[in-house]
Scaffold this active site. Structure first.
Site, PDB file in Angstrom:
ATOM      1  N   GLY A   1       5.747  77.464  52.863  1.00  0.00           N
ATOM      2  CA  GLY A   1       5.783  76.395  53.992  1.00  0.00           C
ATOM      3  C   GLY A   1       4.766  76.284  55.046  1.00  0.00           C
ATOM      4  O   GLY A   1       4.881  74.729  54.874  1.00  0.00           O
ATOM      5  N   SER A   2       3.496  76.422  55.190  1.00  0.00           N
ATOM      6  CA  SER A   2       2.708  75.397  54.694  1.00  0.00           C
ATOM      7  C   SER A   2       2.917  74.270  53.971  1.00  0.00           C
ATOM      8  O   SER A   2       1.900  73.486  54.873  1.00  0.00           O
ATOM      9  CB  SER A   2       1.875  76.643  55.733  1.00  0.00           C
ATOM     10  OG  SER A   2       1.334  77.233  56.209  1.00  0.00           O
TER      11      SER A   2
ATOM     12  N   ASP B   1      11.831  77.655  60.406  1.00  0.00           N
ATOM     13  CA  ASP B   1      12.522  78.343  61.382  1.00  0.00           C
ATOM     14  C   ASP B   1      13.748  78.431  61.148  1.00  0.00           C
ATOM     15  O   ASP B   1      14.820  79.002  61.862  1.00  0.00           O
ATOM     16  CB  ASP B   1      12.226  79.012  62.711  1.00  0.00           C
ATOM     17  CG  ASP B   1      10.360  79.307  62.259  1.00  0.00           C
ATOM     18  OD1 ASP B   1      10.133  79.262  61.627  1.00  0.00           O
ATOM     19  OD2 ASP B   1      10.560  78.888  64.033  1.00  0.00           O
TER      20      ASP B   1
ATOM     21  N   SER C   1      10.593  77.103  54.977  1.00  0.00           N
ATOM     22  CA  SER C   1       9.651  78.163  54.561  1.00  0.00           C
ATOM     23  C   SER C   1      10.549  79.686  53.747  1.00  0.00           C
ATOM     24  O   SER C   1      11.895  79.561  54.502  1.00  0.00           O
ATOM     25  CB  SER C   1       9.233  78.885  55.692  1.00  0.00           C
ATOM     26  OG  SER C   1       8.666  79.996  55.169  1.00  0.00           O
TER      27      SER C   1
ATOM     28  N   HIS D   1      11.180  84.802  56.619  1.00  0.00           N
ATOM     29  CA  HIS D   1      12.670  83.880  57.332  1.00  0.00           C
ATOM     30  C   HIS D   1      13.637  83.768  56.434  1.00  0.00           C
ATOM     31  O   HIS D   1      14.259  85.162  56.072  1.00  0.00           O
ATOM     32  CB  HIS D   1      11.660  82.386  56.478  1.00  0.00           C
ATOM     33  CG  HIS D   1      10.536  82.331  57.828  1.00  0.00           C
ATOM     34  ND1 HIS D   1      10.873  80.506  58.068  1.00  0.00           N
ATOM     35  CD2 HIS D   1       9.642  82.057  57.448  1.00  0.00           C
ATOM     36  CE1 HIS D   1       9.811  80.813  59.147  1.00  0.00           C
ATOM     37  NE2 HIS D   1       8.713  81.495  58.062  1.00  0.00           N
TER      38      HIS D   1
ATOM     39  N   ASN E   1      -2.262  71.648  43.570  1.00  0.00           N
ATOM     40  CA  ASN E   1      -1.878  72.318  43.047  1.00  0.00           C
ATOM     41  C   ASN E   1      -0.479  73.325  44.442  1.00  0.00           C
ATOM     42  O   ASN E   1      -1.055  73.919  44.567  1.00  0.00           O
ATOM     43  CB  ASN E   1      -1.912  72.710  41.774  1.00  0.00           C
ATOM     44  CG  ASN E   1      -1.266  73.739  41.633  1.00  0.00           C
ATOM     45  OD1 ASN E   1      -0.018  73.271  41.464  1.00  0.00           O
ATOM     46  ND2 ASN E   1      -1.830  74.334  40.468  1.00  0.00           N
TER      47      ASN E   1
END
Length: 441
Positions: free
Chosen positions: A88-89, A196, A217, A222, A290
């Protein structure tokens, strides 16, 4: 010998299913002895079979499962496209970086442009703003919804503002009527961090489908999991191309993994200062990364996605059950859904009222000692964190509520793996402490 492979594969998968049904069987909850997790993955035999089935392909990187997962996920959310990434980041990084591409024309984000966000949040909503040389503009949040204060959003828009990037805090959608109106009026990009909030809706429309780009995410905590993993949603085919480029090394080529000449002119392009006909597969239009996921992760995601509606329903049921247990406890400020929204709550946020003589850290130690999982609302006031003390920024207001979140707020779990007895034990422990009852719990 090859003729026997399908039968052997089915035999392997049958054994995996048998093993998983035993190993993943629910264990009895014993109050005071068993842990009540604040979050976690919910796996079944289908998930384990999907993982092994994909690994037996031997393809490993993005392949047939990734293509199906991306398409199914985009259809579920209501987005035009989804691009699978490794977290998710990473999704947040790609979603904002894509909007810096000159290929988007004069509206593309440039160093020094301002991006509005909230001070009370998770670092990886803020980090891409800084990493792309943009300037964050911080607004405060409401206690209860934990989303941006509307009047401050309006005030935050200035002559250099070019985008809004915020999360739906703990699954509670922010005011999308207001945010979309501001974006339309001031020609701002919207990056919707829905990490979230998979399954949450606003006016009946799923979060993740509103932004020019949006993210989700799949970390084990999650709504569904691929282990590590995430996705970027996009509306415009042009934006989607930039998302995929930044995800895939910054390349100009848009061939899927394993394909070589989707455009039909692989050796006919003239780009940059490269010689005419330079292989398009090795031509780079962005300084990218990547950040691709694997096909095994996508296979797990597909299996999990089939259960998402059930997971969302269970989160709502657990949230409502816990709310009823706590609604009459004095001194606890309970969560409030944003008007027009139906959150698929990621957690159950609570703020201790100022007149409640309870130290939050002592409360958290008590809950932890009694095997009840508890978490802070992420980084509290991000500007109090050591990493962000000296960043270039603009701040609207005094961020007093973000400081309250930092000092007086926390959240409890509502994830689908929790049962009523677990929630009862969690509620009993919290009530015992905040009401000051004598004796051991």
């Amino acid at each position: 010998m090859n003729d026997a492979l399908p039968a052997r594969r089915e035999s392997i998968l049958a054994s995996v299913r048998e093993y998983a049904e035993i190993s993943l069987a629910a264990r009895e909850f014993v109050a005071g002895e068993s842990t009540v997790p604040v979050s976690g993955k919910v796996l079944d035999a289908d998930d384990m079979v999907a993982l092994i089935d994909s690994s037996l392909d031997g393809w490993l990187t993005a392949g047939r499962f990734t293509t199906e997962f991306q398409d199914t996920l985009a259809n579920y959310v209501g987005a035009r496209a989804s691009s699978f990434v490794n977290s998710g980041s990473s999704a947040n990084l790609v979603a904002l970086s894509a909007l810096t591409s000159p290929k988007l024309g004069p509206k593309h984000l440039k160093a020094g442009d301002e991006v509005i966000t909230v001070a009370a949040g998770f670092p990886t909503t803020l980090n891409p703003i800084i990493q792309n040389g943009l300037t964050p503009v911080f607004v405060d949040v409401e206690i209860g919804t934990y989303d941006a204060i509307g009047d401050q959003l309006r005030e935050a828009v200035g002559p250099k503002t070019r985008a809004i990037m915020m999360a739906h805090t703990l699954g509670n959608p922010f005011d999308l009527d207001l945010v979309r109106a501001l974006c339309k009026e001031h020609k701002l990009w919207l990056v919707e961090d829905s990490c979230d909030a998979l399954g949450s809706t606003y006016r009946g429309q799923r979060t993740g489908s509103f932004g020019d780009t949006a993210t989700v995410s799949f970390y084990p905590a999650h709504h569904i999991t691929t282990g590590e993993g995430g996705a970027v949603f996009s509306k415009s085919p042009l934006v989607t191309r930039q998302v995929e480029s930044f995800r895939d090394w910054g390349r100009d080529c848009y061939c899927e993994t394993g394909q070589d000449d989707t455009c039909g002119k692989r050796f006919e392009w003239q780009l940059g200062d490269l010689p005419l006909g330079y292989d398009h597969k090795y031509t780079y239009s962005h300084i990218g990364y990547n950040l691709k996921g694997t096909d095994m992760q996508a296979a797990l995601g597909l299996s999990q996605l089939a259960k998402l509606d059930h997971f969302v329903a269970r989160r709502k049921e657990n949230f409502n059950y816990l709310y009823e247990r706590l609604r009459d406890v004095e001194g606890l400020i309970l969560p409030v859904a944003t008007p027009n929204s139906d959150p698929a709550w990621f957690g159950f946020p609570i703020t201790l009222a100022d007149d409640l003589k309870v130290d939050r850290e002592d409360l958290m130690r008590f809950l932890d000692k009694n095997k009840v999982g508890v978490r802070l609302i992420f980084a509290g006031n991000l500007l109090r964190q050591p990493a962000y003390r000296n960043i270039d920024r603009r701040v609207v207001g005094d961020l007093r509520n973000s400081d309250t979140v930092m000092n007086r707020s926390f959240w409890l779990g509502v994830y689908p793996g929790l049962t009523d007895p677990m929630i009862d034990y969690m509620a009993d422990a919290l009530i015992h402490y905040v009401t000051g009852k004598d004796g051991s719990f």
